[in-house]
Every structure is written in structure tokens, then in C-alpha cells.
Enzyme design. Structure first.
Site, PDB file in Angstrom:
ATOM      1  N   SER A 142     -18.918  18.771  23.938  1.00 51.08           N
ATOM      2  CA  SER A 142     -17.658  18.905  23.161  1.00 51.08           C
ATOM      3  C   SER A 142     -17.263  20.274  22.834  1.00 51.08           C
ATOM      4  O   SER A 142     -18.176  21.298  22.769  1.00 51.08           O
ATOM      5  CB  SER A 142     -17.881  18.227  21.718  1.00 51.08           C
ATOM      6  OG  SER A 142     -16.791  18.584  20.771  1.00 51.08           O
ATOM      7  N   TYR A 155     -22.210  16.511  13.730  1.00 53.08           N
ATOM      8  CA  TYR A 155     -21.834  16.161  15.262  1.00 53.08           C
ATOM      9  C   TYR A 155     -21.811  17.536  16.055  1.00 53.08           C
ATOM     10  O   TYR A 155     -22.207  17.521  17.297  1.00 53.08           O
ATOM     11  CB  TYR A 155     -20.376  15.877  14.926  1.00 53.08           C
ATOM     12  CG  TYR A 155     -19.701  15.570  16.397  1.00 53.08           C
ATOM     13  CD1 TYR A 155     -19.815  14.243  17.116  1.00 53.08           C
ATOM     14  CD2 TYR A 155     -18.847  16.232  17.104  1.00 53.08           C
ATOM     15  CE1 TYR A 155     -19.226  14.179  18.173  1.00 53.08           C
ATOM     16  CE2 TYR A 155     -18.157  16.366  18.094  1.00 53.08           C
ATOM     17  CZ  TYR A 155     -18.226  15.009  18.746  1.00 53.08           C
ATOM     18  OH  TYR A 155     -17.791  14.805  19.998  1.00 53.08           O
TER      19      TYR A 155
HETATM   20  P1  NDP Z   1     -14.870   6.137  22.512  1.00 55.62           P
HETATM   21  O1  NDP Z   1     -15.283   5.880  21.341  1.00 55.62           O
HETATM   22  O2  NDP Z   1     -13.579   5.848  23.078  1.00 55.62           O
HETATM   23  O3  NDP Z   1     -15.940   6.108  23.638  1.00 55.62           O
HETATM   24  C1  NDP Z   1     -17.640   6.117  23.337  1.00 55.62           C
HETATM   25  C2  NDP Z   1     -18.287   5.392  24.092  1.00 55.62           C
HETATM   26  O4  NDP Z   1     -19.484   5.548  23.899  1.00 55.62           O
HETATM   27  C3  NDP Z   1     -17.636   3.923  24.233  1.00 55.62           C
HETATM   28  O5  NDP Z   1     -17.631   3.387  25.331  1.00 55.62           O
HETATM   29  C4  NDP Z   1     -18.805   3.234  23.402  1.00 55.62           C
HETATM   30  O6  NDP Z   1     -19.001   2.097  23.732  1.00 55.62           O
HETATM   31  C5  NDP Z   1     -20.137   4.222  23.907  1.00 55.62           C
HETATM   32  N1  NDP Z   1     -21.257   4.341  22.761  1.00 55.62           N
HETATM   33  C6  NDP Z   1     -21.420   4.645  21.630  1.00 55.62           C
HETATM   34  N2  NDP Z   1     -22.588   4.545  21.386  1.00 55.62           N
HETATM   35  C7  NDP Z   1     -23.236   4.151  22.452  1.00 55.62           C
HETATM   36  C8  NDP Z   1     -24.800   3.527  22.470  1.00 55.62           C
HETATM   37  N3  NDP Z   1     -25.551   3.885  21.553  1.00 55.62           N
HETATM   38  N4  NDP Z   1     -25.045   3.092  23.482  1.00 55.62           N
HETATM   39  C9  NDP Z   1     -24.068   3.013  24.756  1.00 55.62           C
HETATM   40  N5  NDP Z   1     -22.822   3.062  24.425  1.00 55.62           N
HETATM   41  C10 NDP Z   1     -22.429   3.513  23.308  1.00 55.62           C
HETATM   42  O7  NDP Z   1     -14.661   7.856  22.381  1.00 55.62           O
HETATM   43  P2  NDP Z   1     -14.702   9.091  23.655  1.00 55.62           P
HETATM   44  O8  NDP Z   1     -14.188   8.568  24.795  1.00 55.62           O
HETATM   45  O9  NDP Z   1     -13.769  10.255  22.758  1.00 55.62           O
HETATM   46  O10 NDP Z   1     -16.103   9.705  23.440  1.00 55.62           O
HETATM   47  C11 NDP Z   1     -16.846  10.043  24.880  1.00 55.62           C
HETATM   48  C12 NDP Z   1     -17.496  10.951  24.674  1.00 55.62           C
HETATM   49  O11 NDP Z   1     -16.617  12.101  24.549  1.00 55.62           O
HETATM   50  C13 NDP Z   1     -18.402  11.285  23.366  1.00 55.62           C
HETATM   51  O12 NDP Z   1     -19.812  11.679  23.744  1.00 55.62           O
HETATM   52  C14 NDP Z   1     -17.532  12.173  22.601  1.00 55.62           C
HETATM   53  O13 NDP Z   1     -18.463  12.890  21.723  1.00 55.62           O
HETATM   54  C15 NDP Z   1     -17.090  13.041  23.592  1.00 55.62           C
HETATM   55  N6  NDP Z   1     -15.777  13.944  22.921  1.00 55.62           N
HETATM   56  C16 NDP Z   1     -14.919  13.301  22.585  1.00 55.62           C
HETATM   57  C17 NDP Z   1     -13.609  13.962  22.367  1.00 55.62           C
HETATM   58  C18 NDP Z   1     -12.377  13.193  21.832  1.00 55.62           C
HETATM   59  O14 NDP Z   1     -11.482  14.061  21.341  1.00 55.62           O
HETATM   60  N7  NDP Z   1     -11.898  12.089  22.180  1.00 55.62           N
HETATM   61  C19 NDP Z   1     -13.802  15.380  21.989  1.00 55.62           C
HETATM   62  C20 NDP Z   1     -15.158  16.097  22.568  1.00 55.62           C
HETATM   63  C21 NDP Z   1     -16.092  15.080  22.851  1.00 55.62           C
HETATM   64  P3  NDP Z   1     -19.639   0.862  22.701  1.00 55.62           P
HETATM   65  O15 NDP Z   1     -19.303   0.993  21.527  1.00 55.62           O
HETATM   66  O16 NDP Z   1     -19.158  -0.477  23.588  1.00 55.62           O
HETATM   67  O17 NDP Z   1     -21.158   0.997  22.826  1.00 55.62           O
END
Ligand code: NDP
Length: 245
Positions: A142, A155
Site C-alpha cells: 500500500s 495498517y
Molecule cells: P477488498 O476488500 O475488495 O479485497 C480484499 C480481499 O481479501 C477480499 O477478496 C477478501 O475476501 C480477502 N481477504 C481478507 N481477509 C482474508 C483472509 N483472512 N483470508 C483470505 N482472504 C481474505 O479490498 P481491496 O481489493 O482494496 O484490497 C486488496 C488488497 O489491496 C489489500 O491487501 C489491501 O490492503 C490493498 N490495498 C487496497 C487499497 C485500496 O484503496 N483499495 C489501497 C492500498 C492497498 P474474503 O472476505 O472473501 O475472504
């Protein structure tokens, strides 16, 4: 192997947001995918959309905080496709809040998902990559790994750990493996403003609605790192909205 066509790519957190967009983007270029997340219905929807468009994907319900789940996920790639070319460690949770709210379950979840989850992926994929003498880790951090903004201390700390672990892994990767860090800024996903402090969630959601870039912007950055010839290792990409400070 260079390019994307035919590569076997495992993506964690593929049920929504950046992970789902990356899966779709790579499938369109001919990658063969193994997708992991906890929500079975959302994961299945991504798999169905990809297969309906002629792509190749399988979904596996996993929790990245469980070591055996990551092993099962990477084993699925080898069993189904005979190899594993790329592990995209993307699963994450942005349950941010001020320290005074003492949301310690959220702190634990971010540590477990971002740090333990990443290590579980490395532990599962590294022996496969070593055996094959090829493979690529793509770790999603991030912009919070570069600049700490209140109230994102926990975070940011866990995402900084992702950055540090990625560089440490790169230094030990040797001539056969590639290691890439991709750091998104504000991206338009359901994860922004989900969980954590309600006040913070409202503020983050508003900021997302004003400035966020689409998740395909991150998917294409990940794709760029994957599609390079094997001799070229893209180590670090930061993608943020132009207006993001
Ligand atoms: P989403 O919430 O759409 O995606 C997060 C994903 O992670 C989901 O598919 C969720 O699926 C999965 N997930 C969360 N916890 C677990 C777990 N314990 N085991 C397996 N899967 C898990 O958000 P984003 O797409 O934005 O996030 C994706 C990545 O990008 C993250 O690492 C986030 O920190 C990073 N990021 C995002 C930013 C943004 O502005 N959107 C900025 C910077 C970084 P499920 O709940 O079905 O398990």
C-alpha cells in the site's frame, strides 16, 4: 517462461476488489488461475465470470491466516495445472481506527492477514518455486507502506512489514525467482471503509468516492510485472491517484 499466456497464477483475496480485477485481467491474457478467499459465493461468482468468457480458473475457499490453507491453495495449482508460476499475495483488510478506540481484534486481523498471511504464502510457494527453478512472488502492500497517515498506524505498520519482507525475500531469491512489490494508493473497492472505526470508514469512503482509481489500474501493474521476460525482475511499483498526496 515469459508473457502471461499459460502461466499458472494463484491469487489470494480474489473474491472482490483488486484481487478479482487482477484475476479477470490475467484471465483475458490467457493465464490459468487458482483463486482463494473466504467468501465462497463471491469467489464462485469471479470464477464463473472468467470461465463464461472462456478463461481457466478454479476457486478454493481459504483463510490466509491458516498455514494449511495456503498449502492447499498452492497444491491445487500443481495438481490441476502441473506447476505454479506466480503467487499474488493480495488478501487484506483495512479495518483502520484511532488507537484510543482499542479495536484490538482489528489490529490482530491486520497483523494476521498481512504478515502471517504473507508468510504462509511464502512457506507454501517457495519449495515449489525452488523445485521448478522458477517462480514469482507478487506482494500487494500500500502507499501506507511509504507514508503513515493517522489513524492508519497499525495498517501502515503491517503494510510496511509486507514491503520489508518482500525486499528480504528478494535478496535471498537467487537467479531463478522474481519478487515484486505492488503498492496501491486509493483504489475503488469495497474494502475501503469496511470495518474499523465507523467515523474513519465514512471519511475513507468519501475520499475513495472523490479520488480513487479503478482496480484495473492495479491489475495492469501486476500484469506488467508478470509479463516481463524471465530475466527482468520488476521489484517495486507504486500506483496512486494523481491527486493523492
Ligand atoms: P477488498 O476488500 O475488495 O479485497 C480484499 C480481499 O481479501 C477480499 O477478496 C477478501 O475476501 C480477502 N481477504 C481478507 N481477509 C482474508 C483472509 N483472512 N483470508 C483470505 N482472504 C481474505 O479490498 P481491496 O481489493 O482494496 O484490497 C486488496 C488488497 O489491496 C489489500 O491487501 C489491501 O490492503 C490493498 N490495498 C487496497 C487499497 C485500496 O484503496 N483499495 C489501497 C492500498 C492497498 P474474503 O472476505 O472473501 O475472504
Amino acid at each position: 517462461m515469459s508473457g502471461i499466456e499459460g502461466k499458472v497464477v494463484v491469487i489470494t483475496g480474489a473474491s472482490s476488489g483488486i484481487g478479482a480485477a487482477t484475476a479477470t485481467w490475467l484471465a483475458e491474457k490467457g493465464a490459468r488461475l487458482v483463486l482463494g478467499a473466504r467468501r465462497k459465493d463471491r469467489l464462485n461468482a469471479v470464477v464463473e465470470q472468467i470461465t463464461a468468457q472462456g478463461g481457466s480458473a478454479v476457486g478454493t475457499v481459504i483463510d490466509v491466516t491458516r498455514r494449511e490453507d495456503l498449502k492447499r491453495l498452492t497444491d491445487t495449482a500443481v495438481d490441476r495445472y502441473g506447476r505454479l508460476d506466480v503467487l499474488v499475495s493480495n488478501a487484506g483488510t483495512m479495518a483502520v481506527s484511532p488507537f484510543d478506540e482499542l479495536r484490538q481484534d482489528d489490529w490482530d486481523a491486520m497483523v494476521a492477514t498481512h504478515i502471517t498471511g504473507l508468510l504462509n504464502g511464502i512457506g507454501a510457494a517457495l519449495p515449489i518455486f525452488r523445485r521448478q527453478r522458477s517462480g514469482q512472488f507478487v506482494n500487494v502492500a500500500s502507499t501506507a507502506a511509504y507514508v503513515v497517515k493517522s489513524p492508519m498506524g497499525v495498517y501502515a505498520a503491517t503494510k510496511t512489514a509486507v514491503k520489508v519482507l518482500t525486499e528480504g525475500l528478494r535478496q535471498e531469491s537467487g537467479p531463478d525467482l522474481r519478487v515484486t512489490l505492488v503498492s496501491p494508493g486509493f483504489t475503488d473497492t469495497e474494502g475501503v471503509g469496511k470495518g474499523g472505526s465507523p467515523e474513519t470508514a465514512v471519511a475513507l469512503s468519501r475520499q475513495r468516492d472523490e479520488i480513487a482509481i479503478p482496480p484495473t489500474a492495479i491489475a495492469s501493474a501486476i500484469g506488467y510485472a508478470i509479463e516481463q521476460p524471465a530475466a527482468i525482475d520488476i521489484n517495486e511499483i507504486v500506483v496512486r491517484p494523481t491527486v493523492q498526496a
